[in-house]
Design a protein around this motif. Structure first.
Motif, mmCIF file in Angstrom:
data_model
loop_
_atom_site.group_PDB
_atom_site.id
_atom_site.type_symbol
_atom_site.label_atom_id
_atom_site.label_comp_id
_atom_site.label_asym_id
_atom_site.label_seq_id
_atom_site.Cartn_x
_atom_site.Cartn_y
_atom_site.Cartn_z
ATOM 1 N N GLY A 32 58.860 44.156 39.589
ATOM 2 C CA GLY A 32 59.290 43.515 40.827
ATOM 3 C C GLY A 32 58.217 43.380 41.888
ATOM 4 N N VAL A 33 56.951 43.488 41.492
ATOM 5 C CA VAL A 33 55.850 43.311 42.441
ATOM 6 C C VAL A 33 55.329 41.890 42.293
ATOM 7 C CG1 VAL A 33 53.493 43.998 43.036
ATOM 8 C CG2 VAL A 33 55.185 45.732 42.449
ATOM 9 N N GLU A 34 55.345 41.149 43.394
ATOM 10 C CA GLU A 34 54.835 39.789 43.375
ATOM 11 C C GLU A 34 53.404 39.774 43.900
ATOM 12 O OE1 GLU A 34 55.683 35.418 45.272
ATOM 13 O OE2 GLU A 34 57.296 36.883 45.269
ATOM 14 N N ILE A 35 52.482 39.460 43.027
ATOM 15 C CA ILE A 35 51.081 39.311 43.432
ATOM 16 C C ILE A 35 50.870 37.825 43.680
ATOM 17 C CG2 ILE A 35 48.671 39.534 42.733
ATOM 18 C CD1 ILE A 35 49.529 41.906 40.950
ATOM 19 N N PRO A 36 50.504 37.443 44.901
ATOM 20 C CA PRO A 36 50.297 36.021 45.193
ATOM 21 C C PRO A 36 49.218 35.438 44.281
ATOM 22 C CG PRO A 36 50.187 37.337 47.201
ATOM 23 C CD PRO A 36 50.214 38.292 46.049
ATOM 24 N N THR A 37 49.372 34.170 43.937
ATOM 25 C CA THR A 37 48.354 33.478 43.143
ATOM 26 C C THR A 37 48.060 32.128 43.757
ATOM 27 O OG1 THR A 37 50.021 32.513 41.685
ATOM 28 C CG2 THR A 37 49.030 34.601 40.979
ATOM 29 N N GLY A 38 46.960 31.581 43.372
ATOM 30 C CA GLY A 38 46.573 30.246 43.815
ATOM 31 C C GLY A 38 46.040 29.471 42.632
ATOM 32 N N CYS A 39 44.751 29.566 42.422
ATOM 33 C CA CYS A 39 44.076 28.773 41.394
ATOM 34 C C CYS A 39 44.263 29.312 39.971
ATOM 35 C CB CYS A 39 42.589 28.703 41.706
ATOM 36 S SG CYS A 39 41.742 30.310 41.576
ATOM 37 N N LEU A 40 44.525 30.586 39.820
ATOM 38 C CA LEU A 40 44.659 31.276 38.530
ATOM 39 C C LEU A 40 43.386 31.267 37.682
ATOM 40 C CD1 LEU A 40 48.302 30.347 37.486
ATOM 41 C CD2 LEU A 40 47.474 32.516 38.407
ATOM 42 N N ASN A 41 42.232 31.043 38.331
ATOM 43 C CA ASN A 41 40.959 31.157 37.605
ATOM 44 C C ASN A 41 39.945 32.026 38.343
ATOM 45 O OD1 ASN A 41 39.772 29.571 39.578
ATOM 46 N ND2 ASN A 41 39.675 27.731 38.323
ATOM 47 N N GLY A 42 40.395 32.739 39.357
ATOM 48 C CA GLY A 42 39.540 33.680 40.063
ATOM 49 C C GLY A 42 38.734 33.131 41.215
ATOM 50 N N SER A 43 38.852 31.845 41.492
ATOM 51 C CA SER A 43 38.033 31.231 42.537
ATOM 52 C C SER A 43 38.548 31.455 43.949
ATOM 53 C CB SER A 43 37.931 29.715 42.300
ATOM 54 O OG SER A 43 37.280 29.463 41.093
ATOM 55 N N CYS A 44 39.863 31.407 44.139
ATOM 56 C CA CYS A 44 40.400 31.393 45.506
ATOM 57 C C CYS A 44 40.593 32.777 46.117
ATOM 58 C CB CYS A 44 41.704 30.619 45.554
ATOM 59 S SG CYS A 44 43.108 31.458 44.779
ATOM 60 N N GLY A 45 40.798 33.806 45.293
ATOM 61 C CA GLY A 45 40.976 35.154 45.814
ATOM 62 C C GLY A 45 42.379 35.484 46.282
ATOM 63 N N ALA A 46 43.336 34.586 46.093
ATOM 64 C CA ALA A 46 44.708 34.842 46.545
ATOM 65 C C ALA A 46 45.331 36.045 45.841
ATOM 66 C CB ALA A 46 45.582 33.610 46.318
ATOM 67 N N CYS A 47 44.897 36.332 44.633
ATOM 68 C CA CYS A 47 45.511 37.389 43.823
ATOM 69 C C CYS A 47 44.801 38.742 43.949
ATOM 70 C CB CYS A 47 45.523 36.963 42.355
ATOM 71 S SG CYS A 47 43.859 36.810 41.658
ATOM 72 N N GLU A 48 43.965 38.895 44.956
ATOM 73 C CA GLU A 48 43.231 40.152 45.087
ATOM 74 C C GLU A 48 44.158 41.324 45.368
ATOM 75 O OE1 GLU A 48 40.095 39.590 47.964
ATOM 76 O OE2 GLU A 48 38.768 38.779 46.426
ATOM 77 N N ILE A 49 43.933 42.406 44.623
ATOM 78 C CA ILE A 49 44.632 43.670 44.823
ATOM 79 C C ILE A 49 43.586 44.775 44.828
ATOM 80 C CG2 ILE A 49 46.855 42.974 43.843
ATOM 81 C CD1 ILE A 49 45.991 44.299 41.195
ATOM 82 N N GLU A 50 43.961 45.920 45.388
ATOM 83 C CA GLU A 50 43.078 47.082 45.361
ATOM 84 C C GLU A 50 43.590 48.044 44.305
ATOM 85 O OE1 GLU A 50 42.153 49.025 49.043
ATOM 86 O OE2 GLU A 50 41.981 47.113 50.093
ATOM 87 N N VAL A 51 42.714 48.410 43.399
ATOM 88 C CA VAL A 51 43.048 49.360 42.339
ATOM 89 C C VAL A 51 42.144 50.565 42.517
ATOM 90 C CG1 VAL A 51 43.213 49.728 39.862
ATOM 91 C CG2 VAL A 51 43.676 47.459 40.816
ATOM 92 N N ASN A 52 42.748 51.680 42.901
ATOM 93 C CA ASN A 52 41.980 52.900 43.206
ATOM 94 C C ASN A 52 40.849 52.605 44.188
ATOM 95 O OD1 ASN A 52 43.704 54.108 41.428
ATOM 96 N ND2 ASN A 52 42.172 54.679 39.943
ATOM 97 N N GLY A 53 41.149 51.744 45.172
ATOM 98 C CA GLY A 53 40.195 51.441 46.235
ATOM 99 C C GLY A 53 39.219 50.317 45.929
ATOM 100 N N GLU A 54 39.229 49.788 44.712
ATOM 101 C CA GLU A 54 38.320 48.709 44.333
ATOM 102 C C GLU A 54 39.093 47.389 44.306
ATOM 103 O OE1 GLU A 54 35.736 47.190 40.497
ATOM 104 O OE2 GLU A 54 36.369 49.266 40.585
ATOM 105 N N VAL A 55 38.551 46.362 44.966
ATOM 106 C CA VAL A 55 39.209 45.056 45.007
ATOM 107 C C VAL A 55 38.926 44.308 43.706
ATOM 108 C CG1 VAL A 55 39.346 42.830 46.190
ATOM 109 C CG2 VAL A 55 39.066 44.931 47.518
#
Length: 81
Positions: A32-55
């Motif tokens: 049930g966690v919605e991670i925003p997306t945009g381009c789906l190829n890594g260019s736009c950065g909309a899907c950035e999350i922090e995992v153990n402090g690393e983006v």
């Protein structure tokens, strides 16, 4: 915990155990966690999350192994947006 799996604490307070190498977006959706997306190829950065402090960019990354067996996920906050 099963070998080849990692335990994840999600931003909505839920937790799951997933196979290393799994897709971030699919596993987040399952709990049930919605991670925003945009381009789906890594260019736009909309899907950035922090995992153990690393983006990371969830659309182009897979769930990594972790020595402790635990990944703590938070939404990434960009102060410039």
């Amino acid at each position: 915990m099963k070998r080849g799996h990692v335990h994840i604490k999600w931003p909505n307070g839920s937790e799951s155990t997933v196979k290393i190498g799994s897709d971030w977006l699919k596993e987040a959706n399952k709990v049930g966690v919605e991670i925003p997306t945009g381009c789906l190829n890594g260019s736009c950065g909309a899907c950035e999350i922090e995992v153990n402090g690393e983006v990371i960019r969830a659309c182009i990354s897979s769930i990594p192994s972790q020595e402790t067996g635990l990944l703590d996920v938070e939404y990434s906050i960009d102060p410039y947006w």
